[in-house]
Design an enzyme around this catalytic site. Structure first.
Site, PDB file in Angstrom:
ATOM      1  N   ASN A  26     -55.505  40.173  35.569  1.00 48.16           N
ATOM      2  CA  ASN A  26     -54.723  39.120  36.217  1.00 48.16           C
ATOM      3  C   ASN A  26     -53.243  39.491  36.102  1.00 48.16           C
ATOM      4  OD1 ASN A  26     -53.036  36.765  36.375  1.00 48.16           O
ATOM      5  ND2 ASN A  26     -54.865  35.498  36.293  1.00 48.16           N
ATOM      6  N   HIS A  63     -48.397  37.339  35.657  1.00 47.41           N
ATOM      7  CA  HIS A  63     -47.163  37.335  34.873  1.00 47.41           C
ATOM      8  C   HIS A  63     -46.237  38.507  35.173  1.00 47.41           C
ATOM      9  CE1 HIS A  63     -48.352  33.656  33.227  1.00 47.41           C
ATOM     10  NE2 HIS A  63     -49.459  34.145  32.704  1.00 47.41           N
ATOM     11  N   ARG A  75     -35.767  36.335  38.282  1.00 42.57           N
ATOM     12  CA  ARG A  75     -34.533  36.745  38.948  1.00 42.57           C
ATOM     13  C   ARG A  75     -34.604  36.601  40.470  1.00 42.57           C
ATOM     14  NH1 ARG A  75     -30.740  39.425  35.581  1.00 42.57           N
ATOM     15  NH2 ARG A  75     -30.875  38.112  33.745  1.00 42.57           N
ATOM     16  N   HIS A  88     -53.402  34.117  40.852  1.00 41.51           N
ATOM     17  CA  HIS A  88     -53.562  32.669  41.027  1.00 41.51           C
ATOM     18  C   HIS A  88     -52.422  32.173  41.912  1.00 41.51           C
ATOM     19  CE1 HIS A  88     -54.221  28.543  38.824  1.00 41.51           C
ATOM     20  NE2 HIS A  88     -54.193  28.426  40.140  1.00 41.51           N
ATOM     21  N   ARG A 108     -50.769  29.334  42.872  1.00 45.01           N
ATOM     22  CA  ARG A 108     -50.672  27.928  42.458  1.00 45.01           C
ATOM     23  C   ARG A 108     -49.972  27.106  43.522  1.00 45.01           C
ATOM     24  NH1 ARG A 108     -51.479  27.036  36.704  1.00 45.01           N
ATOM     25  NH2 ARG A 108     -50.751  24.966  37.211  1.00 45.01           N
ATOM     26  N   ARG A 125     -45.309  28.978  41.248  1.00 44.64           N
ATOM     27  CA  ARG A 125     -44.402  29.336  40.148  1.00 44.64           C
ATOM     28  C   ARG A 125     -44.346  30.834  39.882  1.00 44.64           C
ATOM     29  NH1 ARG A 125     -47.567  26.703  35.063  1.00 44.64           N
ATOM     30  NH2 ARG A 125     -47.404  24.875  36.383  1.00 44.64           N
ATOM     31  N   HIS A 126     -45.408  31.564  40.225  1.00 49.46           N
ATOM     32  CA  HIS A 126     -45.330  33.018  40.052  1.00 49.46           C
ATOM     33  C   HIS A 126     -45.770  33.741  41.337  1.00 49.46           C
ATOM     34  CE1 HIS A 126     -49.387  31.995  38.757  1.00 49.46           C
ATOM     35  NE2 HIS A 126     -49.060  31.735  37.500  1.00 49.46           N
ATOM     36  N   GLU A 169     -57.566  33.202  42.479  1.00 54.09           N
ATOM     37  CA  GLU A 169     -57.762  31.918  41.778  1.00 54.09           C
ATOM     38  C   GLU A 169     -56.975  30.863  42.521  1.00 54.09           C
ATOM     39  OE1 GLU A 169     -56.359  32.126  37.791  1.00 54.09           O
ATOM     40  OE2 GLU A 169     -57.874  33.556  37.218  1.00 54.09           O
ATOM     41  N   THR A 218     -50.674  26.617  31.848  1.00 57.96           N
ATOM     42  CA  THR A 218     -51.685  27.460  32.467  1.00 57.96           C
ATOM     43  C   THR A 218     -52.912  26.573  32.683  1.00 57.96           C
ATOM     44  OG1 THR A 218     -53.055  29.442  32.189  1.00 57.96           O
ATOM     45  CG2 THR A 218     -52.459  28.286  30.178  1.00 57.96           C
ATOM     46  N   THR A 219     -53.948  27.101  33.374  1.00 56.61           N
ATOM     47  CA  THR A 219     -55.118  26.281  33.663  1.00 56.61           C
ATOM     48  C   THR A 219     -55.677  25.704  32.357  1.00 56.61           C
ATOM     49  OG1 THR A 219     -55.576  27.999  35.282  1.00 56.61           O
ATOM     50  CG2 THR A 219     -57.236  26.265  35.030  1.00 56.61           C
ATOM     51  N   GLU A 270     -67.290  31.220  36.189  1.00 54.08           N
ATOM     52  CA  GLU A 270     -66.440  31.864  35.190  1.00 54.08           C
ATOM     53  C   GLU A 270     -66.361  30.901  34.014  1.00 54.08           C
ATOM     54  OE1 GLU A 270     -62.634  33.500  36.374  1.00 54.08           O
ATOM     55  OE2 GLU A 270     -61.859  33.292  34.330  1.00 54.08           O
ATOM     56  N   HIS A 305     -59.881  33.495  29.997  1.00 53.31           N
ATOM     57  CA  HIS A 305     -58.811  32.590  29.592  1.00 53.31           C
ATOM     58  C   HIS A 305     -58.492  32.745  28.111  1.00 53.31           C
ATOM     59  CE1 HIS A 305     -55.938  29.380  29.653  1.00 53.31           C
ATOM     60  NE2 HIS A 305     -56.014  29.420  30.955  1.00 53.31           N
ATOM     61  N   GLY A 306     -57.269  33.221  27.866  1.00 51.97           N
ATOM     62  CA  GLY A 306     -56.780  33.341  26.494  1.00 51.97           C
ATOM     63  C   GLY A 306     -57.349  34.530  25.733  1.00 51.97           C
ATOM     64  N   GLY A 363     -55.271  38.298  31.623  1.00 52.24           N
ATOM     65  CA  GLY A 363     -53.918  38.486  32.125  1.00 52.24           C
ATOM     66  C   GLY A 363     -52.863  38.540  31.053  1.00 52.24           C
ATOM     67  N   HIS A 364     -52.584  37.397  30.450  1.00 51.39           N
ATOM     68  CA  HIS A 364     -51.396  37.267  29.608  1.00 51.39           C
ATOM     69  C   HIS A 364     -51.328  38.298  28.482  1.00 51.39           C
ATOM     70  CE1 HIS A 364     -48.673  35.384  26.664  1.00 51.39           C
ATOM     71  NE2 HIS A 364     -48.008  35.043  27.756  1.00 51.39           N
TER      72      HIS A 364
HETATM   73  N1  PXP Z   1     -59.394  32.868  34.354  1.00 50.42           N
HETATM   74  C1  PXP Z   1     -58.830  31.783  34.935  1.00 50.42           C
HETATM   75  C2  PXP Z   1     -59.690  30.910  35.782  1.00 50.42           C
HETATM   76  C3  PXP Z   1     -57.471  31.486  34.772  1.00 50.42           C
HETATM   77  O1  PXP Z   1     -56.932  30.393  35.355  1.00 50.42           O
HETATM   78  C4  PXP Z   1     -56.685  32.370  34.001  1.00 50.42           C
HETATM   79  C5  PXP Z   1     -55.211  32.118  33.872  1.00 50.42           C
HETATM   80  O2  PXP Z   1     -54.599  32.284  35.106  1.00 50.42           O
HETATM   81  C6  PXP Z   1     -57.308  33.487  33.434  1.00 50.42           C
HETATM   82  C7  PXP Z   1     -58.671  33.706  33.608  1.00 50.42           C
HETATM   83  C8  PXP Z   1     -56.548  34.492  32.631  1.00 50.42           C
HETATM   84  O3  PXP Z   1     -56.100  33.903  31.459  1.00 50.42           O
HETATM   85  P1  PXP Z   1     -55.117  34.700  30.511  1.00 50.42           P
HETATM   86  O4  PXP Z   1     -53.858  34.929  31.277  1.00 50.42           O
HETATM   87  O5  PXP Z   1     -54.949  33.774  29.355  1.00 50.42           O
HETATM   88  O6  PXP Z   1     -55.794  35.988  30.156  1.00 50.42           O
END
Ligand code: PXP
Length: 237
Positions: free
Chosen positions: A7, A10, A18, A43, A45, A49-50, A70, A100-101, A151, A191-192, A213-214
């Site tokens: 993902n 970010h 910027r 994603h 949104r 925002r990004h 997403e 975040t979600t 998911e 996620h996370g 992602g993060h």
């Molecule tokens: N899956 C979904 C459905 C999400 O909304 C996100 C965050 O955008 C992620 C995965 C990835 O999460 P993370 O950035 O915490 O890895």
């Protein structure tokens, strides 16, 4: 074997700080793919925002792997997604103020709305994944509305501080995964997830894709994106 979809939201977060063109999303996607990512996730949104609309169009035509978009199942974003024609959409709940979600979709409650959206995507040949908590009722409802994939939201597992609690959350993910497979759904999770908590999730039977992602973008700040992706691919394998 479980594969990694990176993902890159970010990368866009840094760019938006910027308002220019750096860092380039297309370059990030290319590097991630070369380093072993089997898919690119973004994603779009509602508050933009990004990721911006143009980013998704540009990625659609430049990436070599697959594009997972997403999105919230709102009229505006659905009509954009149908034009972009990604390989898959992952429907998520969205709140304006969240960082975040935050949670999974309540598929049970929103059956009619989701069923209609899924039918529209299927008419265009776009696969649909639903982002849900590890909950029997939500897994069953996902199969009923005709989703291709779920998911599983790994956020609660990730947040669990104590070993016993974390083991309990992992068990819930495993049970939801087994039910999904029984019902003929494909299985993703995310996620996370980070370099220290990913492996037990990656070992869940039948898991196809992890969306991360993060933690990858954070590590990339210090070691570069290619290495950050390669390290995650190795852990997942
Ligand atoms: N899956 C979904 C459905 C999400 O909304 C996100 C965050 O955008 C992620 C995965 C990835 O999460 P993370 O950035 O915490 O890895």
């Amino acid at each position: 074997m479980t594969i990694l979809c990176v993902n890159i939201d970010h990368i866009a977060t840094i760019r938006q700080a910027r308002g220019g063109v750096e860092p380039s999303l297309l370059e990030a996607a290319k590097i991630a793919e070369k380093a072993g990512a089997c898919g690119i996730t973004v994603h779009l949104r509602e508050d933009r925002r990004h990721i911006q609309d143009a980013d998704v169009y540009n990625l659609r035509w430049s990436i070599q792997t697959k594009l997972n978009l997403e999105m919230a199942a709102t009229a505006e974003i659905i009509s954009i997604a149908l034009k972009i024609d990604p390989d898959m959409v992952t429907l998520v709940p969205e709140k304006r103020k969240e960082l975040t979600t935050e949670g999974g979709l309540d598929v049970w409650r929103e059956k009619n709305k989701l069923k209609k959206a899924i039918t529209r995507f299927h008419h265009k040949g776009i696969l649909v994944s639903l982002f849900i908590a590890a909950d029997r009722q939500q897994v069953k409802a996902s199969a009923e509305v005709g989703a291709d994939t779920i998911e599983l939201h790994t956020g609660v597992y990730v947040q669990a501080q104590e070993k016993k609690q974390r083991a309990g959350e992992l068990k819930k993910l495993q049970q939801a995964a087994a039910l999904a497979l029984n019902l003929g759904l494909s299985l993703n999770a995310g996620h996370g997830l980070n370099y220290s908590n990913v492996q037990p999730v990656a070992r869940i039977k039948g898991l196809q894709e992890l969306n991360i992602g993060h933690s990858i973008i954070s590590r990339a700040v210090f070691v570069g994106l290619a290495r950050a992706v390669k390290e995650m691919v190795l852990l997942i394998k």
